[in-house]
Design an enzyme around this catalytic site. Structure first.
Site, PDB file in Angstrom:
ATOM      1  N   ASP A   1      15.631  40.692 -11.346  1.00 18.98           N
ATOM      2  CA  ASP A   1      14.555  41.358 -12.078  1.00 18.98           C
ATOM      3  C   ASP A   1      14.496  40.910 -13.532  1.00 18.98           C
ATOM      4  O   ASP A   1      15.532  40.749 -14.179  1.00 18.98           O
ATOM      5  CB  ASP A   1      14.794  42.879 -12.017  1.00 18.98           C
ATOM      6  CG  ASP A   1      13.672  43.662 -12.659  1.00 18.98           C
ATOM      7  OD1 ASP A   1      12.590  43.709 -12.063  1.00 18.98           O
ATOM      8  OD2 ASP A   1      13.875  44.217 -13.762  1.00 18.98           O
TER       9      ASP A   1
ATOM     10  N   GLU B   1      29.268  30.229  -2.748  1.00 20.92           N
ATOM     11  CA  GLU B   1      30.479  30.576  -1.975  1.00 20.92           C
ATOM     12  C   GLU B   1      30.115  31.238  -0.653  1.00 20.92           C
ATOM     13  O   GLU B   1      30.955  31.368   0.237  1.00 20.92           O
ATOM     14  CB  GLU B   1      31.349  31.568  -2.773  1.00 20.92           C
ATOM     15  CG  GLU B   1      31.993  30.982  -4.006  1.00 20.92           C
ATOM     16  CD  GLU B   1      32.598  32.110  -4.873  1.00 20.92           C
ATOM     17  OE1 GLU B   1      32.888  33.208  -4.351  1.00 20.92           O
ATOM     18  OE2 GLU B   1      32.748  31.875  -6.087  1.00 20.92           O
TER      19      GLU B   1
HETATM   20  C1  GLC Z   1      10.193  44.054 -13.273  1.00 27.97           C
HETATM   21  C2  GLC Z   1       9.880  44.938 -12.094  1.00 27.97           C
HETATM   22  C3  GLC Z   1       9.134  46.145 -12.589  1.00 27.97           C
HETATM   23  C4  GLC Z   1      10.025  46.888 -13.552  1.00 27.97           C
HETATM   24  C5  GLC Z   1      10.488  45.994 -14.684  1.00 27.97           C
HETATM   25  C6  GLC Z   1      11.629  46.617 -15.425  1.00 27.97           C
HETATM   26  O1  GLC Z   1       9.071  43.497 -13.833  1.00 27.97           O
HETATM   27  O2  GLC Z   1       9.184  44.236 -11.114  1.00 27.97           O
HETATM   28  O3  GLC Z   1       8.713  46.970 -11.538  1.00 27.97           O
HETATM   29  O4  GLC Z   1       9.338  47.991 -14.083  1.00 27.97           O
HETATM   30  O5  GLC Z   1      10.957  44.754 -14.212  1.00 27.97           O
HETATM   31  O6  GLC Z   1      12.785  46.634 -14.626  1.00 27.97           O
END
Ligand code: GLC
Length: 544
Positions: free
Chosen positions: A206, A251
């Site tokens: 993310d 791994e």
């Molecule tokens: C990313 C996710 C989103 C979230 C953001 C903060 O963009 O897809 O849904 O709010 O990160 O984690």
């Protein structure tokens, strides 16, 4: 090792809105387990789960308080283990979301940091700084939260005095980690091993361009582009993290790292998929692209020029659903468009026709493809959610100026003729966490299964053909001569296999019907031909 991720059709499963097993109005892992046969029947190769970890849900699970557990509302670690095993036995791989930029403010490390006070080792895992100005009552710099408002929140020190500020690029409940701190690095390496060890096949990273920060935390200039000189976006030092993560992934045979690198510039994206780093990155240039042949062709060429395995993404849980988007006058997507377009209804019929055409175009392109749950049903963006029901922090932090992302997160309709449409079991005590439009009675899995012309049947057919045709998925493609408003290309098997042939894809984005190029048989079309011609906003797959 078979590089499954180069061709895979990956279903994005947003847990809280997929299927509710226990009747509390929120989707959960037992609900998802029950519906795995649906996903096997749809024909997907893998499922990406949005965060399923313990979370106060300030940002729908992207505020994680324990990276090694399961949110109790969603189930237990035993449910996750069972789900991984059952999916594998159906031939479906599992990808989980890991959120390394920030934790929840309820994460043990953050509560420890608050208690430990200024200058402590516990605070060094985050970005705590004294404020500016007299009494330190101004934020340490001018950074703004991506969700609106300042990116800093002031804490009260253990002795009750007004204290330091901490950085949060998203909501205040999501304090950013300091990736210059060795224990942060070690922790995430262990988290990766934890999930790979439990059998997950991939990790979605993310906010992957935001992890590292210039430790001097300088003010940011208006319009300063991401890149090495930017204080927190797309800095060079982030690549060091991904090289160490890749060594860990390697791994475990067959495991992949997928970056959410939200950058407009394809050449900057390319650096993340350099050898020894991430396997793939989400294709945001394609996701943002308007329904326009020249623009699409440009993005497709740019994507293929990266030289890395391509991904094709039309939508996700952060953006407007494509049926709504493609029914608007402006079909591009950018985060700042939402606040304008949600005030207009849009043309769902036009949007649906284009979404069907876009689905076939996308599934014919070389690489892997992502399908956000509900796109296979042709759900639209729910734009009229009552204010008091909205949950997205974007809505709150912009004082309602930006409607946020709830409209693409409404629980799925499965069956029946009224809400909760089988999302929750019969007799459930709670309504779905967001209300479903009553018109979705025609868009349930049950209704669409019975309707040969439905979006669901189109996705099922396309995924079946895509899986069985060696020419589709990973491999070469070549453009065919066509009008500027038409996209036409051939897909050939990478290695000649006896009895297999090329697949020809033609998408008509012009306002008039066109003649189909030469072909032996018709494999699939996104809509009926008219007098043997391919109508506007329609795609055909042909065998040559
Ligand atoms: C990313 C996710 C989103 C979230 C953001 C903060 O963009 O897809 O849904 O709010 O990160 O984690």
């Amino acid at each position: 090792m078979h590089k499954w991720w180069r061709s895979a059709a990956i279903y994005q499963l947003y847990v809280r809105s997929f299927a509710d097993g226990n009747g509390d109005g929120t989707g959960d892992l037992p609900g998802a387990r029950e519906r795995l046969p649906y996903l096997a029947g749809l024909g997907v190769d893998a499922i990406w789960f949005n965060p399923w970890y313990p979370s106060p849900m300030s940002d729908a699970g992207y505020d994680i308080s324990d990276y090694r557990g399961i949110e109790p509302v969603f189930g237990t670690l035993a449910d996750a283990d069972a789900l991984i095993g059952e999916a594998h036995s159906l031939g479906i791989r599992i990808i989980v979301d890991v959120v390394p930029n920030h934790a929840s403010d309820q994460h043990r490390w953050f509560t420890e940091a608050l208690a430990a006070g200024p200058g402590s080792a516990a605070r060094d895992r985050f970005w705590f700084r004294p404020g500016r100005g007299p009494g330190g009552d101004q934020p340490p710099n001018n950074w703004q939260s991506i969700f609106g408002g300042p990116a800093w929140t002031r804490v009260t020190e253990p002795d009750g005095s007004p204290g330091e500020w901490y950085l949060h690029l998203f909501a205040p409940q999501q304090p950013d980690f300091n990736w210059g701190n060795a224990s942060v690095r070690a922790e995430f390496e262990d988290v990766l091993r934890f999930w790979f060890g439990r059998g997950v096949d991939g990790i979605r990273i993310d906010s992957g361009a935001l992890l590292t920060k210039d430790p001097r935390l300088p003010d940011i200039a208006t319009g300063q582009p991401p890149g090495p000189a930017h204080p927190y976006s797309d800095r060079d030092d982030v690549h060091d993290i991904y090289r160490s993560w890749r060594a860990i992934a390697d791994e475990y045979p067959g495991r992949v790292l997928i970056g959410e690198i939200w950058l407009p510039d394809a050449t900057r994206l390319a650096r993340y998929v350099n050898p020894g780093e991430l396997h793939t990155v989400f294709n945001f240039p394609y996701l943002s692209c308007p329904w326009d042949a020249a623009e699409l062709r440009r993005v497709i060429d740019q994507t293929l020029a990266l030289g890395a395995p391509a991904t094709w993404v039309l939508s996700n849980h952060d953006v407007d659903r494509i049926v709504s988007r493609y029914g608007r006058a402006d079909t591009a997507f950018s985060l700042d468009r939402r606040r304008y377009f949600h005030n207009f209804p849009g043309d769902v019929e036009l949007g649906t026709r284009r979404a069907r055409a876009a689905a076939l175009l996308t599934m014919a392109l070389p690489g892997s493809v992502y399908i956000y749950q509900g796109e296979e049903l042709g759900l639209w963006e729910v734009q009229d959610i009552a204010d008091e029901l909205r949950q997205d922090p974007i809505w709150r932090r912009t004082n309602g100026a930006d409607p946020g992302r709830d409209g693409s997160r409404v629980p799925l309709p499965w069956s029946g003729t009224e809400p909760p449409f089988g999302f929750s079991p019969t007799g459930a005590a709670h309504e779905p966490w967001l209300p479903q439009p009553k018109e979705w009675r025609d868009l349930t899995v049950e209704a669409e299964t019975a309707n040969a012309g439905s979006m669901l049947r189109l996705y099922q057919d396309a995924l079946r053909i895509r899986r069985s045709a060696p020419a589709l998925g990973d491999g070469p493609m070549s453009w065919l001569p066509a009008a500027p408003t038409v996209l036409a290309f051939d897909r050939m098997p990478a290695t000649a296999v006896a009895g297999t042939s090329a697949v020809r894809c033609v998408a008509n984005l012009s306002p008039t019907p066109i003649t189909l190029p030469p072909h032996a048989t018709m494999l699939l079309t996104s809509g009926p031909l008219t007098d043997g011609l391919l109508p506007p906003d329609t795609t055909a797959w042909l065998r040559v």
